[in-house]
Each structure stands twice: as C-alpha cells, then as structure tokens.
Design an enzyme around this catalytic site. Structure first.
Site, PDB file in Angstrom:
ATOM      1  N   TYR A 124       0.781  -1.233   0.000  1.00 34.11           N
ATOM      2  CA  TYR A 124       0.000   0.000   0.000  1.00 34.11           C
ATOM      3  C   TYR A 124       0.815   1.288   0.000  1.00 34.11           C
ATOM      4  O   TYR A 124       0.257   2.369  -0.169  1.00 34.11           O
ATOM      5  CB  TYR A 124      -0.970  -0.018   1.190  1.00 34.11           C
ATOM      6  CG  TYR A 124      -2.007  -1.100   1.015  1.00 34.11           C
ATOM      7  CD1 TYR A 124      -3.075  -0.923   0.140  1.00 34.11           C
ATOM      8  CD2 TYR A 124      -1.897  -2.314   1.688  1.00 34.11           C
ATOM      9  CE1 TYR A 124      -4.012  -1.922  -0.040  1.00 34.11           C
ATOM     10  CE2 TYR A 124      -2.829  -3.318   1.505  1.00 34.11           C
ATOM     11  CZ  TYR A 124      -3.888  -3.119   0.643  1.00 34.11           C
ATOM     12  OH  TYR A 124      -4.813  -4.110   0.443  1.00 34.11           O
ATOM     13  N   PHE A 413     -10.104  -4.419  10.698  1.00 34.83           N
ATOM     14  CA  PHE A 413     -11.315  -4.223   9.886  1.00 34.83           C
ATOM     15  C   PHE A 413     -11.022  -4.498   8.417  1.00 34.83           C
ATOM     16  O   PHE A 413      -9.892  -4.673   8.024  1.00 34.83           O
ATOM     17  CB  PHE A 413     -11.888  -2.812  10.072  1.00 34.83           C
ATOM     18  CG  PHE A 413     -10.912  -1.693   9.783  1.00 34.83           C
ATOM     19  CD1 PHE A 413     -10.771  -1.191   8.511  1.00 34.83           C
ATOM     20  CD2 PHE A 413     -10.133  -1.149  10.810  1.00 34.83           C
ATOM     21  CE1 PHE A 413      -9.894  -0.148   8.236  1.00 34.83           C
ATOM     22  CE2 PHE A 413      -9.256  -0.103  10.555  1.00 34.83           C
ATOM     23  CZ  PHE A 413      -9.134   0.388   9.285  1.00 34.83           C
TER      24      PHE A 413
END
Length: 413
Positions: A124, A413
């Site tokens: 990322y 999450f």
C-alpha cells in the site's frame, strides 16, 4: 476481453464473497445464510468488483469511519477492507484501478483520510499509505510476573465483575467513546461491530467461541474498563497448563487498567497470558514486578493511513510546541500533493498551500506515517526518505508531530 471494474449488485454478492474467500484462502463456498448475515453491513455503492467474463476476480469495499487524531479530534475516514485479487488475475493492475476509484470518491465526499489494515506490508505504500500505528503482543508467564496470585480485587473501593455479551454490548460502546476522545489511532465502531464482537451476529464461515467478559467499576460505580478473553484449561500429568488470550482490554483510567490486568494474572490454573494487540508503549511490561516475564511475540504495523486533504488533516490535530514549516508533499496519485505551510502552536494550527520555499520534502506515504505521532521525521531523514532544505527542519517537525503516547488501534477491519 477487458476486465470490468464496477460496483456490484445484490445478485452478485455471493460471487463477490466467493472471490474474497479465495483471496484469503478460505473454502470458496458461500451459503445463503452467509449472504444474509453480511448483506446488511454492505453499502453496495462502496463495494467494487473486478469481473472477467461474468466472474468476480477482484474485490474491494470501503465504509464510513471516524479516526481519532492527536488531541482527541475525530476526522472523517474512508475505511478500506475486503481487498483481494484472485491468483489467476494478479499483476494486471486491478487493485490499482479499484483503489483509484475509491480514493477519488472519498476525496469527492470530503473524507480527510483513508485507513486500512494491511495484510502484506509492501502493497500500500505505492498508493500513498503509511503505517501510522503499530501493535505489540506479549506473552506473560504468570509465575514470573511477580503479581500476587491471591489478589482478591482492587483495594481502592473499586471492583471487577463478570458479565456476558449483553453487558458488553450495553456498556462497551460508551466506554469506547470515552477513549476515542482521548487516544489517537482509535477508530469508530458501529452497532454491528459490537454485535459481531459479542457473538450476537455470527457469520457461518467463522468459528465462534464464547469469551469471558469482565468489567471494572470505580468506587462510585462507573464502568471504567472492560476486558474480553478466552481461556484454555489444558492439563498435563495432573498439572494445569492454562493460557488466557485477551481479545480486548479497554480502560479509561489507570486504576481500571491495572485492576483488569491484575485480575487476568490471578485466574487459577493459568500459566500464561497472551495480551492481544496493544500499543508498543503499553504500560503492561512495567506493571509487572519482573517486566522480563513479558515476552514480545509479535510487533508489526497495524493501522495504515493516507491523507486525502493535507490542510484539514494537519489542522485537526494538536501540537505540543509552536513552530512553522513549509512541507513539499509528493503524491503521484494527484489527490493531495503540493507545498503547504503549517503554522502550529498549542493553541491551534493553520495549514494552507504556499509558494514559499520548502523546508522539508517527503512522500505522501511518509507524511501519512508521521500523522498520528508515532514515526520520527529525524529517523526518516536518516533513511533518506525526508529531504531537509533548511537545517533543523526535521528536528522541528519531530517536536511538532510526535506525541507523548504512541497511537493505538485495537481493531482489525
């Protein structure tokens, strides 16, 4: 045939979930019950799929979130989750296309940052994300820890009580909200989060084991702490070998934090306690008379952030000292790069685009890693990832951005 990337329809949820299970190495079987359990938590306007001849081969979703920044303010975040590309379709730019669509939409909505939990570290950074909160897990040998195994409760008039999942759903949200107004790195939790964490909502593909719940009450009766944990009551040769695994421990006061840990180390038949993901500067090791009893079993990046609006992001947080910096931010995605002047003090901050000469230059990923106060500009300067155009600028940035306690995100999450 080109691969189509778009939001999905209700009729495609099963295929989309099958692609996620494939990406995360789960059996690629999706029941109707699974779809029914997951559908209410999906905003299909923010669920993308990559489709090759009608089959979903890539997944990506985001949802609304609030992130606590230094000083206690909470900013709008684009929380990213469920990112996969099927092994048959790697290296075709599918993730890049889905990410670009999502971040552009988040920018248009006015989100200040994007957040995610990275399954793999190298992915990322190229999208402008940086690791902004790390997590550490300890395993503690209770016999070596040095705490009194005969502990019978706090000696200040408080108490520790057992509860159940219903108590956790009733009392946990208010406590979490108190903490979210104080600790940088915490992210918001909706009703479904508490339902899943307490077993009221279960996904068929996920195994559920009912935990124990304990609550700390102050002498005035206020709930100041909660912990959820599971226990392995293993025995060998008539000797207990039990292990407690902490799923969650939240405390709004030092007294509650000490009491909850002391309780966990005093449970009969338990030889070791695994702490779950804590902040790297957690009080736990120093809470023990023998800190060496706490052995680090995991220390890794946890929460990644990506600034989408540099002025709003930097103005939202607080600063311990006064100073001014001109920062040049490189953002190849074209979303939030530029040159900005930050004027900060303990009374507040202003940040705006400027044409003045830069004091520091760095990438969006590195600025994002610095944002919550964990990383050091001086360390990044030594690595060559920050360029200093004015002597002492990195040290000033360090004084402005670093925080007394490290950010902490207890959620996956």
């Amino acid at each position: 045939m080109s691969i189509e990337i778009r939001t999905i329809h209700d009729s495609e949820i099963s295929d989309w979930l099958r692609a996620i299970f494939t990406g995360f190495l789960r059996p690629p079987v999706v029941s109707e019950e699974e779809v029914a359990a997951r559908r209410p938590g999906m905003d299909l306007d923010r669920v993308q799929g990559a489709f090759d001849r009608g089959r979903c081969v890539g997944t990506f979703r985001s949802f609304e979130q609030r992130l606590t920044v230094p000083g206690g303010a909470r900013v709008a975040a684009d929380a990213i989750s469920g990112v996969t590309v099927s092994p048959t379709h790697r290296r075709r730019g599918l993730l890049s296309r889905m990410m670009a669509r999502d971040l552009a939409a988040a920018k248009e909505r006015g989100d200040v940052v994007a957040t995610l939990i990275a399954a793999e570290y190298p992915i990322y950074g190229r999208f402008g994300f940086g690791p902004s909160a790390w997590g550490t897990e300890w395993q503690v040998e209770t016999a070596r820890a040095g705490l009194d195994p005969r502990w019978a409760g706090p000696d200040d008039g408080g108490r520790v009580d057992l509860g159940d999942g219903a108590d956790y759903r009733a009392l946990g949200p208010e406590l979490h909200e108190r903490l979210a107004g104080e600790r940088a790195g915490l992210v918001s939790r909706d009703k479904r989060w508490w339902q899943r964490a307490s077993g009221e909502l279960r996904f068929p593909v996920e195994e559920w084991k009912e935990p124990y719940y304990i609550f700390h009450r102050s002498p005035e009766g206020r709930v100041d702490g909660v912990a959820a944990y599971s226990a392995d009551g293993h025995w060998e040769a008539k000797q207990p070998q039990g292990t407690i695994t902490v799923r969650e421990l939240l405390a709004a006061t030092p007294e509650a934090e000490r009491a909850l840990w002391h309780f966990l180390f005093s449970v009969d038949w338990v030889l070791s306690v695994r702490t779950g993901h804590r902040a790297p500067d957690d009080v736990l090791p120093l809470l023990l008379p023998d800190p060496r009893a706490a052995r680090v079993v995991s220390h890794a990046d946890l929460l990644w952030t990506r600034l989408l609006d540099v002025p709003r992001a930097l103005e939202a947080r607080t600063y311990p000292v006064s100073g001014s910096l001109v920062i040049e931010v490189q953002d190849p995605a074209g979303l939030a790069g530029g040159r900005y002047r930050l004027d900060a003090s303990p009374e507040g901050a202003s940040c705006a685009p400027t044409t003045a000469s830069a004091d520091l230059s760095l990438s969006m990923g590195d600025l994002s890693a610095l944002y919550l106060g964990d990383e050091s500009p001086v360390r990044l300067l030594a690595l060559g990832r920050v360029v200093e155009h004015r002597t002492g600028a990195a040290a000033l940035a360090d004084a402005l951005l670093r925080t007394p306690r490290k950010p902490w995100c207890p959620d996956i999450f």
